[in-house]
Design a protein around this motif. Structure first.
Motif, mmCIF file in Angstrom:
data_model
loop_
_atom_site.group_PDB
_atom_site.id
_atom_site.type_symbol
_atom_site.label_atom_id
_atom_site.label_comp_id
_atom_site.label_asym_id
_atom_site.label_seq_id
_atom_site.Cartn_x
_atom_site.Cartn_y
_atom_site.Cartn_z
ATOM 1 N N LEU A 38 -8.435 -0.257 6.195
ATOM 2 C CA LEU A 38 -9.074 -0.242 7.515
ATOM 3 C C LEU A 38 -9.740 1.096 7.836
ATOM 4 O O LEU A 38 -10.261 1.297 8.926
ATOM 5 C CB LEU A 38 -8.034 -0.561 8.593
ATOM 6 N N GLY A 39 -9.678 2.034 6.878
ATOM 7 C CA GLY A 39 -10.299 3.343 7.087
ATOM 8 C C GLY A 39 -9.489 4.259 7.990
ATOM 9 O O GLY A 39 -10.044 5.119 8.668
ATOM 10 N N MET A 40 -8.179 4.062 7.978
ATOM 11 C CA MET A 40 -7.293 4.870 8.823
ATOM 12 C C MET A 40 -6.288 5.600 7.946
ATOM 13 O O MET A 40 -6.033 5.195 6.826
ATOM 14 C CB MET A 40 -6.505 3.969 9.803
ATOM 15 N N LYS A 41 -5.701 6.636 8.500
ATOM 16 C CA LYS A 41 -4.598 7.315 7.827
ATOM 17 C C LYS A 41 -3.306 6.597 8.212
ATOM 18 O O LYS A 41 -3.218 5.991 9.281
ATOM 19 C CB LYS A 41 -4.545 8.779 8.238
ATOM 20 N N ARG A 42 -2.309 6.662 7.340
ATOM 21 C CA ARG A 42 -1.053 5.949 7.556
ATOM 22 C C ARG A 42 -0.375 6.327 8.881
ATOM 23 O O ARG A 42 0.006 5.442 9.651
ATOM 24 C CB ARG A 42 -0.105 6.163 6.367
ATOM 25 N N PRO A 43 -0.226 7.624 9.211
ATOM 26 C CA PRO A 43 0.424 7.956 10.484
ATOM 27 C C PRO A 43 -0.333 7.422 11.707
ATOM 28 O O PRO A 43 0.270 6.988 12.677
ATOM 29 C CB PRO A 43 0.452 9.485 10.493
ATOM 30 N N THR A 44 -1.664 7.441 11.624
ATOM 31 C CA THR A 44 -2.470 6.903 12.719
ATOM 32 C C THR A 44 -2.229 5.406 12.858
ATOM 33 O O THR A 44 -2.101 4.885 13.962
ATOM 34 C CB THR A 44 -3.969 7.180 12.478
ATOM 35 N N PHE A 45 -2.155 4.726 11.720
ATOM 36 C CA PHE A 45 -1.900 3.283 11.749
ATOM 37 C C PHE A 45 -0.546 3.002 12.394
ATOM 38 O O PHE A 45 -0.422 2.111 13.230
ATOM 39 C CB PHE A 45 -1.947 2.701 10.333
ATOM 40 N N TYR A 46 0.472 3.783 12.005
ATOM 41 C CA TYR A 46 1.805 3.603 12.592
ATOM 42 C C TYR A 46 1.766 3.801 14.110
ATOM 43 O O TYR A 46 2.424 3.072 14.847
ATOM 44 C CB TYR A 46 2.810 4.593 11.993
ATOM 45 N N SER A 47 1.025 4.786 14.588
ATOM 46 C CA SER A 47 1.004 5.038 16.029
ATOM 47 C C SER A 47 0.170 4.004 16.784
ATOM 48 O O SER A 47 0.501 3.652 17.910
ATOM 49 C CB SER A 47 0.498 6.444 16.322
ATOM 50 N N ARG A 48 -0.900 3.499 16.183
ATOM 51 C CA ARG A 48 -1.771 2.532 16.865
ATOM 52 C C ARG A 48 -1.244 1.093 16.777
ATOM 53 O O ARG A 48 -1.426 0.310 17.689
ATOM 54 C CB ARG A 48 -3.178 2.561 16.273
ATOM 55 N N PHE A 49 -0.633 0.754 15.647
ATOM 56 C CA PHE A 49 -0.181 -0.623 15.415
ATOM 57 C C PHE A 49 1.257 -0.643 14.899
ATOM 58 O O PHE A 49 1.520 -1.089 13.773
ATOM 59 C CB PHE A 49 -1.108 -1.317 14.405
ATOM 60 N N PRO A 50 2.221 -0.178 15.701
ATOM 61 C CA PRO A 50 3.596 -0.089 15.211
ATOM 62 C C PRO A 50 4.216 -1.443 14.878
ATOM 63 O O PRO A 50 5.010 -1.546 13.943
ATOM 64 C CB PRO A 50 4.344 0.602 16.344
ATOM 65 N N GLU A 51 3.848 -2.491 15.625
ATOM 66 C CA GLU A 51 4.423 -3.805 15.369
ATOM 67 C C GLU A 51 3.967 -4.336 14.004
ATOM 68 O O GLU A 51 4.765 -4.889 13.247
ATOM 69 C CB GLU A 51 4.024 -4.800 16.472
ATOM 70 N N ILE A 52 2.703 -4.160 13.702
ATOM 71 C CA ILE A 52 2.184 -4.637 12.421
ATOM 72 C C ILE A 52 2.765 -3.808 11.279
ATOM 73 O O ILE A 52 3.137 -4.348 10.239
ATOM 74 C CB ILE A 52 0.645 -4.615 12.409
ATOM 75 N N ALA A 53 2.871 -2.500 11.498
ATOM 76 C CA ALA A 53 3.503 -1.648 10.482
ATOM 77 C C ALA A 53 4.936 -2.094 10.236
ATOM 78 O O ALA A 53 5.386 -2.175 9.086
ATOM 79 C CB ALA A 53 3.461 -0.184 10.916
ATOM 80 N N ALA A 54 5.648 -2.430 11.308
ATOM 81 C CA ALA A 54 7.031 -2.898 11.172
ATOM 82 C C ALA A 54 7.083 -4.224 10.419
ATOM 83 O O ALA A 54 8.000 -4.448 9.620
ATOM 84 C CB ALA A 54 7.674 -3.038 12.550
ATOM 85 N N GLU A 55 6.099 -5.098 10.649
ATOM 86 C CA GLU A 55 6.045 -6.372 9.922
ATOM 87 C C GLU A 55 5.865 -6.137 8.422
ATOM 88 O O GLU A 55 6.524 -6.773 7.602
ATOM 89 C CB GLU A 55 4.890 -7.232 10.426
ATOM 90 N N VAL A 56 4.961 -5.224 8.084
ATOM 91 C CA VAL A 56 4.698 -4.936 6.663
ATOM 92 C C VAL A 56 5.940 -4.324 6.018
ATOM 93 O O VAL A 56 6.350 -4.728 4.929
ATOM 94 C CB VAL A 56 3.479 -3.994 6.511
#
Length: 133
Positions: A38-56
């Motif tokens: 998605l063109g994002m860094k991992r920490p940014t992804f965790y902060s923006r989409f924590p629910e999806i990160a938790a699903e993965v």
């Protein structure tokens, strides 16, 4: 130049696509892979989409392995999910604090202006202004 952040629908679509690809290849999807796609860094992804990160992360935990291939217990996945949610809450609280600080500054200035107007309309002479220096 700042690029637009992906929408929740775009993230869900990318997750579905990458999960299917990972399953075909016999591996697990990682948050870093999804974020990179998605063109994002991992920490940014965790902060923006924590629910999806938790699903993965949860999908990898259900498979019985951490993304590195080591055994992973449910407690670790639960703690990681909780940590992600706490980080998001911390960021929200920081934003609220900034908003409240701005409101306090505005109200302080408004209060000073109203006091000055009240003093000028009341006809009361402020002695500190009339004393010679």
């Amino acid at each position: 130049m700042k690029t637009a952040q992906p929408t929740l629908a775009e993230v869900q679509a990318a997750k579905g696509e990458l999960l299917a690809r990972a399953a075909e290849e016999g591996r697990r999807l990682t948050v870093a892979e999804l974020a990179g796609h998605l063109g994002m860094k991992r920490p940014t992804f965790y902060s923006r989409f924590p629910e999806i990160a938790a699903e993965v992360v949860g999908a990898a935990a259900e498979a019985g392995h951490k993304t590195s291939g080591r055994p992973r217990n449910d407690r670790a996945a639960e703690l990681e999910t909780r940590l992600t949610l706490l980080r998001r809450e911390r960021d929200d609280l920081r934003r609220h604090l900034d908003i409240y600080a701005d409101h306090i500054r505005r109200l302080t200035m408004e209060n000073a202006g109203l006091r000055q107007e009240l003093e000028s309309r009341s006809g009361v002479t402020v002695l500190s202004q009339r004393r010679p220096q």
